[in-house]
Design an enzyme around this catalytic site. Structure first.
Site, PDB file in Angstrom:
ATOM      1  N   LYS A 170      26.861  35.351  45.122  1.00 59.28           N
ATOM      2  CA  LYS A 170      26.797  34.579  46.366  1.00 59.28           C
ATOM      3  C   LYS A 170      27.655  35.535  47.302  1.00 59.28           C
ATOM      4  O   LYS A 170      28.758  35.570  47.101  1.00 59.28           O
ATOM      5  CB  LYS A 170      27.626  33.360  45.987  1.00 59.28           C
ATOM      6  CG  LYS A 170      27.733  32.481  47.104  1.00 59.28           C
ATOM      7  CD  LYS A 170      29.090  32.634  47.906  1.00 59.28           C
ATOM      8  CE  LYS A 170      29.310  31.877  48.877  1.00 59.28           C
ATOM      9  NZ  LYS A 170      29.019  32.622  50.208  1.00 59.28           N
ATOM     10  N   GLY A 201      24.944  31.303  51.517  1.00 56.37           N
ATOM     11  CA  GLY A 201      25.314  30.030  51.821  1.00 56.37           C
ATOM     12  C   GLY A 201      26.791  29.963  51.965  1.00 56.37           C
ATOM     13  O   GLY A 201      27.566  30.901  51.867  1.00 56.37           O
ATOM     14  N   GLY A 203      30.515  28.795  51.065  1.00 58.51           N
ATOM     15  CA  GLY A 203      31.409  29.079  49.699  1.00 58.51           C
ATOM     16  C   GLY A 203      31.706  27.832  49.227  1.00 58.51           C
ATOM     17  O   GLY A 203      31.710  27.470  47.879  1.00 58.51           O
ATOM     18  N   GLY A 207      29.507  28.417  46.145  1.00 57.20           N
ATOM     19  CA  GLY A 207      30.900  29.071  45.271  1.00 57.20           C
ATOM     20  C   GLY A 207      31.020  27.959  44.396  1.00 57.20           C
ATOM     21  O   GLY A 207      31.294  28.186  42.869  1.00 57.20           O
ATOM     22  N   GLU A 245      40.475  38.875  42.195  1.00 56.28           N
ATOM     23  CA  GLU A 245      40.781  40.031  42.988  1.00 56.28           C
ATOM     24  C   GLU A 245      41.277  39.509  44.370  1.00 56.28           C
ATOM     25  O   GLU A 245      40.444  39.137  45.234  1.00 56.28           O
ATOM     26  CB  GLU A 245      39.629  40.780  43.220  1.00 56.28           C
ATOM     27  CG  GLU A 245      38.920  41.375  41.784  1.00 56.28           C
ATOM     28  CD  GLU A 245      39.818  42.339  41.125  1.00 56.28           C
ATOM     29  OE1 GLU A 245      40.661  43.147  41.811  1.00 56.28           O
ATOM     30  OE2 GLU A 245      39.714  42.715  39.859  1.00 56.28           O
ATOM     31  N   CYS A 279      42.172  44.758  51.442  1.00 56.33           N
ATOM     32  CA  CYS A 279      43.075  44.091  50.743  1.00 56.33           C
ATOM     33  C   CYS A 279      44.149  44.987  50.277  1.00 56.33           C
ATOM     34  O   CYS A 279      45.305  44.434  49.997  1.00 56.33           O
ATOM     35  CB  CYS A 279      42.192  43.531  49.714  1.00 56.33           C
ATOM     36  SG  CYS A 279      41.343  44.648  48.762  1.00 56.33           S
ATOM     37  N   GLU A 377      49.772  38.151  54.365  1.00 54.45           N
ATOM     38  CA  GLU A 377      48.790  39.206  54.592  1.00 54.45           C
ATOM     39  C   GLU A 377      48.268  38.877  55.922  1.00 54.45           C
ATOM     40  O   GLU A 377      47.504  37.647  56.050  1.00 54.45           O
ATOM     41  CB  GLU A 377      47.499  38.975  53.672  1.00 54.45           C
ATOM     42  CG  GLU A 377      46.714  39.946  53.722  1.00 54.45           C
ATOM     43  CD  GLU A 377      45.276  39.690  52.497  1.00 54.45           C
ATOM     44  OE1 GLU A 377      44.983  38.630  52.447  1.00 54.45           O
ATOM     45  OE2 GLU A 377      44.976  40.598  51.975  1.00 54.45           O
TER      46      GLU A 377
HETATM   47  P1  NAD Z   1      37.553  34.106  51.391  1.00 54.36           P
HETATM   48  O1  NAD Z   1      38.383  33.601  50.082  1.00 54.36           O
HETATM   49  O2  NAD Z   1      37.372  32.986  52.586  1.00 54.36           O
HETATM   50  O3  NAD Z   1      35.936  33.990  50.738  1.00 54.36           O
HETATM   51  C1  NAD Z   1      35.522  34.907  49.803  1.00 54.36           C
HETATM   52  C2  NAD Z   1      34.213  34.374  49.254  1.00 54.36           C
HETATM   53  O4  NAD Z   1      34.346  33.034  48.756  1.00 54.36           O
HETATM   54  C3  NAD Z   1      33.093  34.082  50.031  1.00 54.36           C
HETATM   55  O5  NAD Z   1      31.866  34.391  49.855  1.00 54.36           O
HETATM   56  C4  NAD Z   1      33.123  32.632  50.610  1.00 54.36           C
HETATM   57  O6  NAD Z   1      32.105  32.167  51.093  1.00 54.36           O
HETATM   58  C5  NAD Z   1      33.681  32.159  49.041  1.00 54.36           C
HETATM   59  N1  NAD Z   1      34.088  30.798  49.070  1.00 54.36           N
HETATM   60  C6  NAD Z   1      34.908  30.148  49.825  1.00 54.36           C
HETATM   61  N2  NAD Z   1      35.145  28.803  49.607  1.00 54.36           N
HETATM   62  C7  NAD Z   1      34.925  28.872  48.233  1.00 54.36           C
HETATM   63  C8  NAD Z   1      34.935  27.878  47.078  1.00 54.36           C
HETATM   64  N3  NAD Z   1      35.741  26.840  47.206  1.00 54.36           N
HETATM   65  N4  NAD Z   1      34.595  28.084  46.106  1.00 54.36           N
HETATM   66  C9  NAD Z   1      33.926  29.392  45.587  1.00 54.36           C
HETATM   67  N5  NAD Z   1      33.743  30.293  46.506  1.00 54.36           N
HETATM   68  C10 NAD Z   1      34.202  30.143  47.964  1.00 54.36           C
HETATM   69  O7  NAD Z   1      38.016  35.494  51.786  1.00 54.36           O
HETATM   70  P2  NAD Z   1      37.402  36.519  52.811  1.00 54.36           P
HETATM   71  O8  NAD Z   1      38.049  35.936  54.330  1.00 54.36           O
HETATM   72  O9  NAD Z   1      35.938  36.511  52.619  1.00 54.36           O
HETATM   73  O10 NAD Z   1      38.164  37.844  52.525  1.00 54.36           O
HETATM   74  C11 NAD Z   1      39.291  38.129  52.763  1.00 54.36           C
HETATM   75  C12 NAD Z   1      40.380  38.022  51.460  1.00 54.36           C
HETATM   76  O11 NAD Z   1      39.658  38.583  50.341  1.00 54.36           O
HETATM   77  C13 NAD Z   1      41.575  38.763  51.818  1.00 54.36           C
HETATM   78  O12 NAD Z   1      42.702  37.863  51.247  1.00 54.36           O
HETATM   79  C14 NAD Z   1      41.485  39.882  50.917  1.00 54.36           C
HETATM   80  O13 NAD Z   1      42.803  40.680  50.734  1.00 54.36           O
HETATM   81  C15 NAD Z   1      40.796  39.660  49.759  1.00 54.36           C
HETATM   82  N6  NAD Z   1      40.154  40.654  49.204  1.00 54.36           N
HETATM   83  C16 NAD Z   1      40.664  41.371  48.039  1.00 54.36           C
HETATM   84  C17 NAD Z   1      40.217  42.333  47.307  1.00 54.36           C
HETATM   85  C18 NAD Z   1      40.581  42.888  45.984  1.00 54.36           C
HETATM   86  O14 NAD Z   1      39.890  43.566  45.361  1.00 54.36           O
HETATM   87  N7  NAD Z   1      41.647  42.263  45.444  1.00 54.36           N
HETATM   88  C19 NAD Z   1      39.144  43.156  47.920  1.00 54.36           C
HETATM   89  C20 NAD Z   1      38.612  42.663  49.263  1.00 54.36           C
HETATM   90  C21 NAD Z   1      39.260  41.441  49.822  1.00 54.36           C
END
Ligand code: NAD
Length: 469
Positions: A170, A201, A203, A207, A245, A279, A377
């Site tokens: 996803k 789609g 999250g 998700g 992560e 990140c 962050e």
């Molecule tokens: P996000 O958590 O908003 O979304 C990540 C993914 O989760 C997307 O595909 C989203 O559609 C999905 N999602 C949203 N709600 C969900 C739910 N209720 N259940 C399941 N899936 C759901 O994050 P973002 O804005 O896309 O990314 C930024 C964040 O990611 C920052 O906090 C960053 O630090 C972190 N990040 C971490 C790493 C790492 O390796 N630790 C790497 C890159 C980014």
């Protein structure tokens, strides 16, 4: 205009059962760049069924069969590199020079690493009369963010396939284009039907359907802390493995050595790479207090030298990914000013000469570690500089955070830097620019519980079985 209105399920491009479509916006122009289909719970169920059916045979494939598959994927991946880079620039605004280098190169690196790990991995070990086996865990739901879109997808998909798992990916709505091309690559490489599936789609719909699905064995999630917590709760009822992560606020310690100004400048420009949407970014630059004036001057010079503009052109920094992200970053910059942090470079509003697009001024604050801008962050091109009295103080500041994803230590004496690195409570500490595809990557504390990259990333997709006697 791109139109990606089908999902990849059971080896075919299929019409969504679906819940409509959504327009995607190019963050540099604020214009619609394309449209994707939005899936429903029923689409996820169909994809999970395909992955479950395929697992029976794919999990039994030999090491050599899977190596041949990964090599076929590599050949297709390399053919599509320019298209992947263009898609990344269009979807999330990475400058063309970065998209065609580091963004796509990370995918190649994860593929080469998956091949190298699979070639040597010991799936069976004897301990006396007991046989300890490592077996693929099963059907994996892979949920990824938009910030390094191909890196995040490939660091999950390639080791999962190498391990013998089947997957439902996803991808993020904001970076749907590069994921679509990756699915085309896997299809062209002849991945057996049902082994890789992709549903686009929201999250909250796709998700959640994956996290709660009784026939998904594991969720690997990269993204924000709040969503990681929600996924853990959603997955608890079906006792899945959940690998998280999450975010960071990583410390970057500079030792009190010659060359401080050059190191400050490099750390500052490093913070602005990918518009600060990394990140593991070294977003808290911890410098000797006695040399703060020199450090501030160097940081200001480096931030002001970053060219911001059209990511499809020559700019070093493009926009942030979306209007929401722009507003969040602006709110943090204003918060920093309000709470009395000293503005060393940048500030609120659009960079000079730009009147549209989600562009942010490369911004540097000098402040203390208790301010909101030093604790949360920001996920934008905003660096916070903090002074230290001695190395114990530097380490205390570094560790005074809820996060523990990464850390950085630079100085003239590698051994001394490594000593400091040992004291930082985080999953990956980079010393004087070190980089290694085989080093595990993942967080302590609220940065998560997973480990990706290299053999540790591969092992996440395995179960342990003992045959005793
Ligand atoms: P996000 O958590 O908003 O979304 C990540 C993914 O989760 C997307 O595909 C989203 O559609 C999905 N999602 C949203 N709600 C969900 C739910 N209720 N259940 C399941 N899936 C759901 O994050 P973002 O804005 O896309 O990314 C930024 C964040 O990611 C920052 O906090 C960053 O630090 C972190 N990040 C971490 C790493 C790492 O390796 N630790 C790497 C890159 C980014």
């Amino acid at each position: 205009m791109r139109e990606y209105l089908k999902f990849y399920i059971d080896g075919q491009w299929v019409d969504p059962i679906g819940s409509g479509t959504v327009d995607l916006v190019n963050p540099a122009t604020e214009e619609v760049s394309g449209k994707i289909a939005l899936g429903s719970e029923a689409d996820v169920d169909k994809a999970v069924k395909a992955a479950r059916a395929a697992f029976a045979s794919y999990s039994q494939t030999s090491r050599d069969e899977r190596l041949a598959l990964l090599k076929a994927i590599k050949s297709e991946y390399e053919k599509r590199l320019p298209e992947l880079a263009e898609a990344i620039t269009e979807e999330m605004g990475a400058p063309a020079s970065l998209a065609s280098s580091f963004h796509t190169f990370l995918g190649t690196g994860h593929l080469d690493t998956a091949i190298a790990v699979l070639e040597k991995f010991a799936f069976e070990e004897k301990h006396g009369d007991t046989l300890i086996m490592k077996e693929p865990i099963g059907v994996c739901g892979l949920i990824t963010p938009w910030n390094w879109p191909i890196n995040q997808v490939t660091v999950k998909v390639f080791p999962a396939l190498a391990a013998g798992c089947t997957v439902v990916l996803k991808p993020p709505q904001l970076a749907a284009y590069s994921a679509q091309i990756l699915a085309e690559i896997l299809d062209a490489a002849g991945v057996p039907k049902g082994v890789f599936n992709m549903v686009q789609g929201k999250g909250s719909v796709i998700g959640t359907a994956l996290s709660t699905h009784p026939d998904v064995d594991m969720i690997s999630f990269t993204g924000s802390e709040s969503v990681g917590v929600q996924i853990s709760k959603d997955a608890a009822d079906t006792v899945k493995r959940v690998c998280l992560e999450l975010g960071g606020k990583s410390p970057y310690i500079l030792l009190d050595d010659d060359g401080l100004a050059e190191r400050v400048a490099a750390a500052t420009s490093g913070m602005m790479v990918n518009s600060g949407q990394t990140c593991s970014a070294g977003s808290r630059l911890i410098v000797p207090q006695a040399r703060m004036a020199e450090a501030k001057a160097a940081a200001a010079g480096a931030a002001e030298a970053v060219t911001v503009g059209n990511p499809a052109g020559n700019a070093a920094m493009g926009p942030v990914v979306s209007k929401d992200q722009f507003d969040t970053v602006q709110a943090y910059i204003n918060k920093g000013i309000e709470e009395g942090a000293e503005l060393v470079a940048g500030g609120p509003g659009l960079p000079e000469g730009l009147d549209k697009g989600y562009f942010v001024r490369p911004t540097v604050f000098a402040t203390t570690n208790d301010k909101v801008v030093a604790r949360e962050e920001i996920f934008g091109p905003v660096l916070v500089m903090i002074g230290y009295d001695d190395l114990d103080d530097a380490v205390a500041i570094a560790n005074d955070t809820d996060f523990g994803l990464a850390g950085y230590v630079d100085g003239n004496d590698q051994d001394k830097c490594r000593e400091v690195a040992r004291k930082i409570r985080a999953g990956a500490i980079y010393v004087n620019g070190g980089f290694d595809f085989n080093a595990p990557f993942g967080g302590y504390k609220r940065s998560g519980n997973g480990r990706e990259w290299g053999e540790h990333g591969f092992a996440e997709y395995l179960e342990t079985k003992a045959i005793i006697g």
